[in-house]
Design a protein around this motif. Sequence first.
Motif, PDB file in Angstrom:
ATOM      1  N   THR A   6       0.819  -1.223   0.000  1.00  0.00           N
ATOM      2  CA  THR A   6       0.000   0.000   0.000  1.00  0.00           C
ATOM      3  C   THR A   6       0.850   1.269   0.000  1.00  0.00           C
ATOM      4  O   THR A   6       0.343   2.334   0.340  1.00  0.00           O
ATOM      5  N   LYS A   8       2.842   4.657  -0.468  1.00  0.00           N
ATOM      6  CA  LYS A   8       2.503   5.932  -1.090  1.00  0.00           C
ATOM      7  C   LYS A   8       3.806   6.665  -1.392  1.00  0.00           C
ATOM      8  O   LYS A   8       4.665   6.796  -0.513  1.00  0.00           O
ATOM      9  N   LEU A  10       5.809  10.095  -2.901  1.00  0.00           N
ATOM     10  CA  LEU A  10       5.728  11.516  -3.197  1.00  0.00           C
ATOM     11  C   LEU A  10       6.848  11.855  -4.172  1.00  0.00           C
ATOM     12  O   LEU A  10       8.034  11.734  -3.856  1.00  0.00           O
ATOM     13  N   SER A  31       4.304   8.327 -12.542  1.00  0.00           N
ATOM     14  CA  SER A  31       3.149   8.374 -11.638  1.00  0.00           C
ATOM     15  C   SER A  31       1.933   7.681 -12.244  1.00  0.00           C
ATOM     16  O   SER A  31       1.200   6.963 -11.545  1.00  0.00           O
ATOM     17  N   GLN A  35       0.152   4.485 -10.698  1.00  0.00           N
ATOM     18  CA  GLN A  35      -1.283   4.554 -10.451  1.00  0.00           C
ATOM     19  C   GLN A  35      -2.010   3.368 -11.075  1.00  0.00           C
ATOM     20  O   GLN A  35      -2.898   2.771 -10.459  1.00  0.00           O
ATOM     21  N   TYR A  39      -0.904   1.980  -6.950  1.00  0.00           N
ATOM     22  CA  TYR A  39      -0.173   2.732  -5.939  1.00  0.00           C
ATOM     23  C   TYR A  39      -0.514   4.218  -6.010  1.00  0.00           C
ATOM     24  O   TYR A  39      -0.856   4.747  -7.070  1.00  0.00           O
ATOM     25  N   CYS A  40      -0.374   4.884  -4.875  1.00  0.00           N
ATOM     26  CA  CYS A  40      -0.554   6.333  -4.816  1.00  0.00           C
ATOM     27  C   CYS A  40       0.783   6.991  -5.133  1.00  0.00           C
ATOM     28  O   CYS A  40       1.802   6.702  -4.495  1.00  0.00           O
ATOM     29  N   SER A  41       0.788   7.892  -6.105  1.00  0.00           N
ATOM     30  CA  SER A  41       1.993   8.643  -6.451  1.00  0.00           C
ATOM     31  C   SER A  41       1.591  10.090  -6.703  1.00  0.00           C
ATOM     32  O   SER A  41       1.094  10.426  -7.778  1.00  0.00           O
ATOM     33  N   ASP A  42       1.790  10.935  -5.701  1.00  0.00           N
ATOM     34  CA  ASP A  42       1.447  12.348  -5.795  1.00  0.00           C
ATOM     35  C   ASP A  42       2.710  13.165  -6.069  1.00  0.00           C
ATOM     36  O   ASP A  42       3.836  12.666  -5.954  1.00  0.00           O
ATOM     37  N   SER A  90       2.728  12.067   5.158  1.00  0.00           N
ATOM     38  CA  SER A  90       1.702  11.123   4.691  1.00  0.00           C
ATOM     39  C   SER A  90       2.236  10.078   3.713  1.00  0.00           C
ATOM     40  O   SER A  90       1.472   9.225   3.248  1.00  0.00           O
ATOM     41  N   TYR A  91       3.518  10.126   3.421  1.00  0.00           N
ATOM     42  CA  TYR A  91       4.061   9.266   2.366  1.00  0.00           C
ATOM     43  C   TYR A  91       5.130   8.323   2.909  1.00  0.00           C
ATOM     44  O   TYR A  91       5.777   8.599   3.928  1.00  0.00           O
ATOM     45  N   ASP A  92       5.299   7.212   2.224  1.00  0.00           N
ATOM     46  CA  ASP A  92       6.262   6.196   2.643  1.00  0.00           C
ATOM     47  C   ASP A  92       7.624   6.383   1.997  1.00  0.00           C
ATOM     48  O   ASP A  92       8.645   5.947   2.556  1.00  0.00           O
TER      49      ASP A  92
END
Length: 382
Positions: A6, A8, A10, A31, A35, A39-42, A90-92
Amino acid sequence: MNIIDTMKILQISRQFFPSTGGIENVMYCLSRALQQKGYCSDTVTLRSIFNTGEIADAESFVDGLKVYRLPHIGIKRYPIAPEVISFVSSYDILHIHAIDFFIDFLSLTRPFHHKPVIVNTHGGIFHTQWLVYLKQFYFRIFTRLSLRGTDAIICVSKQDYDLFRTIAPEHKLHIVSNGVNVEPFLTINKQIVPGLLVGIGRIVKHKCIERLISFLPILAKDFPKVHLIWVGNDPEKRIPQLLAYAQQLGVESRVNFVGQIPDQKVQDLLSQAHLFVSTAEYEGFGLSTIEAMSSATVPVVTPVGVHPEVVREGKTGFIYGFEEQQALECFRYVLSLDENQINQIGNNARETAKQYSWSRVVNSYLAIYESVLSKKLSKSTA
């Protein structure tokens, strides 16, 4: 489900869309590929768009990708934006693109944010000879110190690997060539316009476009249809100077700058290109070269960036040096090849370019992310 499943990420850089360039393209495509795998990639970038001078919204979405934008002070080459620290909790994983303030600052503040830091080299800081001695000092002293705070250093070419191994331990270094969105180019059907040379990229000093222009009056003696079309924006306002130079040489009718054009028009242009050309003295990677190769266009380029790794002489393209006579001999030879020879080399180039598809390359990034997180988890449970 564990943190790796999970995670995340940045992505951090000075510029992002609507600014255009190689790094922006890599971040966007990476990204999107992450996605698509769930996965989350902001992205965190600057509010100021250097190409246009506009100030973008503090938060927005770009094709479904979340983008946060920061104010900054300082020069474009080293913009200072300490507010980035407020976004990392908030990111790993923090994935920084390019060598600049962000790697220096987030490496220095790592004892406070405790996040794994990965940096993409993107050619380092030696794209031009401007302030080269100051750059060397900064690279040898400050970049060396900053890289101590990283978990992985992703080099986009062997050229970068050889450069960064001089200041960083090899166990941190990985070579991962930039992915390229090759799919739209793979279906292009070539309808070659004889003599059409196509170049793609920002119109900046280190692209050395004036050198290409200087070849035209000489090549035109043997190849009357030779002409150059260049695609790309002009951040340094060099077009008037280049056109004046072309006029001075009597080849103004053989040179056309079309600016930043839609992707479909780029594809249409490559479908007609006899050759893709570059005379850059430096490339962090060579994204446009891979795009051109994936369109089955034969590249004739200088030995920089990824070019020596993908251009096999006479098989997938041609590499020429910086000596004028040798360069002209190379162009004369390639322009004299018959249609079957050009088509065969172009097809070989397309096959080579396929390996740079993001659907493949994203797995290399994921392997590095997972390795970095696994080591962090192992330390935390030890």
